[in-house]
Design an enzyme around this catalytic site. Structure first.
Site, short mmCIF file in Angstrom:
data_model
loop_
_atom_site.label_atom_id
_atom_site.label_comp_id
_atom_site.label_asym_id
_atom_site.label_seq_id
_atom_site.Cartn_x
_atom_site.Cartn_y
_atom_site.Cartn_z
N GLY A 17 -9.39 2.87 -6.28
CA GLY A 17 -9.77 3.83 -5.24
C GLY A 17 -9.05 5.16 -5.39
O GLY A 17 -8.00 5.26 -6.03
N ARG A 21 -6.96 10.48 1.30
CA ARG A 21 -6.26 10.85 2.54
C ARG A 21 -4.76 11.08 2.34
O ARG A 21 -4.10 11.61 3.23
CB ARG A 21 -6.49 9.77 3.61
CG ARG A 21 -7.83 9.96 4.33
CD ARG A 21 -8.04 8.90 5.39
NE ARG A 21 -8.47 7.64 4.80
CZ ARG A 21 -8.47 6.48 5.45
NH1 ARG A 21 -8.01 6.41 6.69
NH2 ARG A 21 -8.89 5.37 4.86
N THR A 87 -15.62 -3.07 -4.05
CA THR A 87 -14.60 -4.08 -4.37
C THR A 87 -15.20 -5.25 -5.16
O THR A 87 -14.52 -5.85 -6.00
CB THR A 87 -13.96 -4.61 -3.08
OG1 THR A 87 -15.00 -4.93 -2.13
CG2 THR A 87 -13.05 -3.57 -2.45
N GLY A 151 -13.31 -4.82 7.86
CA GLY A 151 -14.33 -5.85 7.85
C GLY A 151 -13.96 -6.91 8.88
O GLY A 151 -12.79 -7.27 9.00
N LYS A 362 31.82 14.48 -13.55
CA LYS A 362 30.69 14.17 -14.43
C LYS A 362 31.25 13.67 -15.75
O LYS A 362 32.15 14.30 -16.30
CB LYS A 362 29.87 15.45 -14.67
CG LYS A 362 28.64 15.23 -15.51
CD LYS A 362 28.28 16.44 -16.36
CE LYS A 362 29.25 16.60 -17.53
NZ LYS A 362 28.87 17.66 -18.48
N TYR A 377 37.05 20.15 -10.31
CA TYR A 377 35.95 19.69 -11.15
C TYR A 377 36.54 18.97 -12.35
O TYR A 377 37.44 19.49 -13.02
CB TYR A 377 35.09 20.88 -11.62
CG TYR A 377 34.07 20.48 -12.66
CD1 TYR A 377 32.98 19.68 -12.31
CD2 TYR A 377 34.23 20.85 -14.00
CE1 TYR A 377 32.06 19.27 -13.26
CE2 TYR A 377 33.30 20.44 -14.96
CZ TYR A 377 32.23 19.66 -14.59
OH TYR A 377 31.31 19.25 -15.52
C1 UD1 Z 1 -12.06 -3.40 2.29
C2 UD1 Z 1 -12.90 -4.61 2.69
C3 UD1 Z 1 -12.76 -4.82 4.20
C4 UD1 Z 1 -11.30 -5.03 4.54
C5 UD1 Z 1 -10.47 -3.86 4.03
C6 UD1 Z 1 -9.00 -4.17 4.22
C7 UD1 Z 1 -14.83 -4.66 1.19
C8 UD1 Z 1 -16.26 -4.36 1.03
N1 UD1 Z 1 -14.28 -4.35 2.36
O1 UD1 Z 1 -12.58 -2.30 2.96
O2 UD1 Z 1 -13.52 -5.95 4.60
O3 UD1 Z 1 -11.15 -5.17 5.95
O4 UD1 Z 1 -10.70 -3.66 2.64
O5 UD1 Z 1 -8.24 -3.06 3.86
O6 UD1 Z 1 -14.22 -5.19 0.30
N2 UD1 Z 1 -11.22 -0.59 -4.76
C9 UD1 Z 1 -11.51 -0.65 -6.11
N3 UD1 Z 1 -12.74 -0.31 -6.55
C10 UD1 Z 1 -13.72 0.10 -5.69
C11 UD1 Z 1 -13.42 0.16 -4.32
C12 UD1 Z 1 -12.15 -0.20 -3.87
O7 UD1 Z 1 -10.65 -1.02 -6.90
O8 UD1 Z 1 -14.81 0.42 -6.16
C13 UD1 Z 1 -9.88 -0.95 -4.29
C14 UD1 Z 1 -9.19 0.22 -3.61
O9 UD1 Z 1 -8.39 0.93 -4.53
C15 UD1 Z 1 -8.35 -0.47 -2.55
C16 UD1 Z 1 -9.14 -1.72 -2.21
O10 UD1 Z 1 -10.01 -1.93 -3.30
O11 UD1 Z 1 -7.11 -0.87 -3.06
C17 UD1 Z 1 -9.90 -1.58 -0.92
O12 UD1 Z 1 -10.77 -0.51 -1.01
P1 UD1 Z 1 -11.17 0.33 0.25
O13 UD1 Z 1 -12.17 1.33 -0.14
O14 UD1 Z 1 -9.95 0.78 0.95
O15 UD1 Z 1 -11.90 -0.81 1.11
P2 UD1 Z 1 -12.25 -0.74 2.61
O16 UD1 Z 1 -13.50 0.01 2.79
O17 UD1 Z 1 -11.07 -0.33 3.38
#
Ligand code: UD1
Ligand code: CA
Length: 493
Positions: A17, A21, A87, A151, A362, A377
């Site tokens: 990700g 933010r 994910t 979720g 140092k 020093y």
């Molecule tokens: C995800 C979950 C949600 C859960 C939340 C908890 C899904 C669809 N949703 O939502 O149910 O409550 O986490 O924090 O899984 N990442 C990747 N590749 C991607 C997208 C994300 O590696 O394509 C990684 C991100 O870097 C992060 C994690 O997965 O570490 C979660 O991604 P994020 O986009 O924050 O998921 P949420 O929408 O918050």
């Protein structure tokens, strides 16, 4: 049946990700709390359950992240996520990378790179429940007061987990559910592999959701269950810097509390910051406003603080370090440092030695019982045992181009404001006079003086500063003072 001492087949850490933010040029998972990157914490937790393979999925700032990962954990498999978002896709590409000639079998754990307080213990608990219950999927959940954005866990009338619905896809009624998906799961590898082929991007975000695997696994006849944790910090991610500092403070609170339970006195836990890599012994006392970083270790009965910041400093038994800023230093047993002391790398202070107020050091080795008590020093130097370095002494180690060494023996006594113009050697038992500028080696037992004659011009103030308070006081002190200035010269010392 998997033998008890074997870890899961794999842990997959998701870290592709963008973390927008954080508003940072540094990738989110490289931001640190407790002296370690968030992904560093995630990898430690993952490693602690002894997975046969560990994969981490990257995409955003791929090269920066990959470099950091290969330093932290060279054995981790770095997997690049493709254009397909979500994910579910992240786990799919990782599984594909881990599946060799033979497909993985057994338990696959999924965690996030930005959930730094997750403990190996809770992960182990998740895996143990998953395997004991022979589940297809076991999800780690928590019940939150405000579940916005997460979720939600869907349960049937009998309480069994039936699926997960994302906040954005949830109905109003579903949004009232307080039990949330942490994003941390244990899967059966075969169930996971099969279900992912059926996951689509048909949802409000156009992503392949890993969460869809739960519903699919259940439809395929598998058992889906949850482990509910009461410790919400362990499933909390840092999306911005406000959350990062809150997680950092909580991590620190836990570290400080653990040290107190292990026999360390911490007078003010809220102003004491201890990295997770620091080691403290029983009966160490930490006074307020102290930060201990890196590989710092403190031995028994030592007192550190107040107002002290140390990075990679080793402190011996019974030593006292007060109001000091130091890095890369070794402080011997029963030694004393501070207040207002700056220890730079390569400082080695012997047993019962002292580096006092307003000293900078140092690259200097100071022998047992030697004291550098005030204002000075000492750099690129070696000082023997039981030597006393007078107030305001300086090692002039830099000629504008190169650094040079000063070697001072044992039992030496130096006068105030001695300057050692390096390279120079002072023998055992030698003395120097006040203000001496040592440009030549001093033999053992010699007294080194550099004497400039002092001249007093009598009546100078009356003649040159008439009418001043100084002139008035001078006149009162010398009632028969003549108005003509007179000079006397004499050697001082
Ligand atoms: C995800 C979950 C949600 C859960 C939340 C908890 C899904 C669809 N949703 O939502 O149910 O409550 O986490 O924090 O899984 N990442 C990747 N590749 C991607 C997208 C994300 O590696 O394509 C990684 C991100 O870097 C992060 C994690 O997965 O570490 C979660 O991604 P994020 O986009 O924050 O998921 P949420 O929408 O918050
Ligand atoms: Ca998130």
């Amino acid at each position: 049946m998997i033998p008890e001492n074997t870890g899961p087949a794999a842990v997959i850490v998701l870290a592709a990700g963008a973390g927008t933010r954080m508003k940072s040029r540094t990738p989110k998972i490289l931001h640190e709390i407790g002296g370690r990157s968030m992904v560093g914490h995630a990898l430690l937790a993952a490693r602690s359950i002894n997975p046969r393979q560990l994969a981490i999925v990257v995409r955003h700032e791929r090269d920066l992240v990959a470099r950091h990962l290969s330093e932290l954990d060279p054995a981790a498999v770095i997997v690049d996520q493709d254009e397909i978002p979500g994910t579910g896709r992240a786990v799919e590409v990782a599984l594909h990378a881990l599946d060799g000639e033979q497909h993985l079998t057994g338990t696959v754990v999924v965690t996030y790179g930005d959930v730094p307080l997750l403990s190996g213990q809770l992960l182990a608990e998740l895996v143990a429940t998953h395997e004991r219950e022979a589940n297809a999927v076991t999800v780690l959940t928590a019940v939150l007061d405000d579940a916005t954005g997460y979720g939600r866990i869907l349960r049937g009338d009998d309480g069994t987990v039936t699926g997960i619905v994302e906040h954005k896809d949830a109905s109003d009624a579903q949004r009232l559910i307080g039990e949330v998906n942490s994003g941390i799961y244990a899967f059966d590898a075969a169930v996971l592999r099969d279900a992912l082929t059926h996951v689509t991007t048909d949802n409000s975000q156009g992503e392949k959701y890993l969460t869809d695997v739960l519903g699919l696994a259940r439809q395929a006849g598998g058992r889906v269950a949850a482990v509910v944790t009461a410790d919400r910090w362990q499933v909390e991610g840092a999306n911005d810097r406000v959350q990062l500092s809150a997680l950092g403070a909580e991590l620190n609170r836990r570290i400080v509390e653990a040290w107190m339970r292990a026999g360390v006195t911490v007078v003010d836990p809220t102003t004491t910051w201890i990295d997770s890599s620091v080691t403290l012994a029983e009966d160490v006392r930490i006074l307020p406003n102290t930060q201990l970083h890196g590989a710092t270790t403190v031995a028994r009965d030592a007192v550190v603080g107040p107002d002290t910041t140390l990075t990679d400093v080793t402190i011996g038994e019974g030593a006292k370090v007060v109001r000091t800023h130091g890095s890369g230093a070794i402080i011997g047993p029963d030694a004393a440092v501070g207040p207002f002391t700056y220890l730079r790398p390569g400082t080695v202070l012997g047993e019962s030695g002292k580096i006092g107020a307003f000293y900078e050091t140092k690259n200097v080795t100071i022998g047992r019982g030697s004291k550098l008590s005030h204002l000075g020093y000492a750099g690129d130097a070696e000082i023997g045992e039981d030597t006393n370095i007078g107030c305001g002494n300086i090692t002039a180690n830099y000629d504008g181009e190169k650094k040079h060494r000063t070697v001072i023996g044992s039992g030496v006594r130096t006068g105030s404001n001695t300057v050692f113009v390096a390279p120079v050697t002072v023998g055992d038992g030698a003395y120097s006079g006040a203000g001496a500028v040592i440009r030549k080696d001093v033999p053992a037992g010699a007294l080194a003086l550099t004497v400039a004659a002092q001249s007093n011009t009598e009546g100078w103030v009356a003649a040159n500063r008439p009418g001043t308070r100084s002139a008035e006081l001078a006149q009162a002190a010398t009632p028969d003072s003549s108005s003509t200035p007179a000079s006397t010269e004499e050697g001082n010392q």
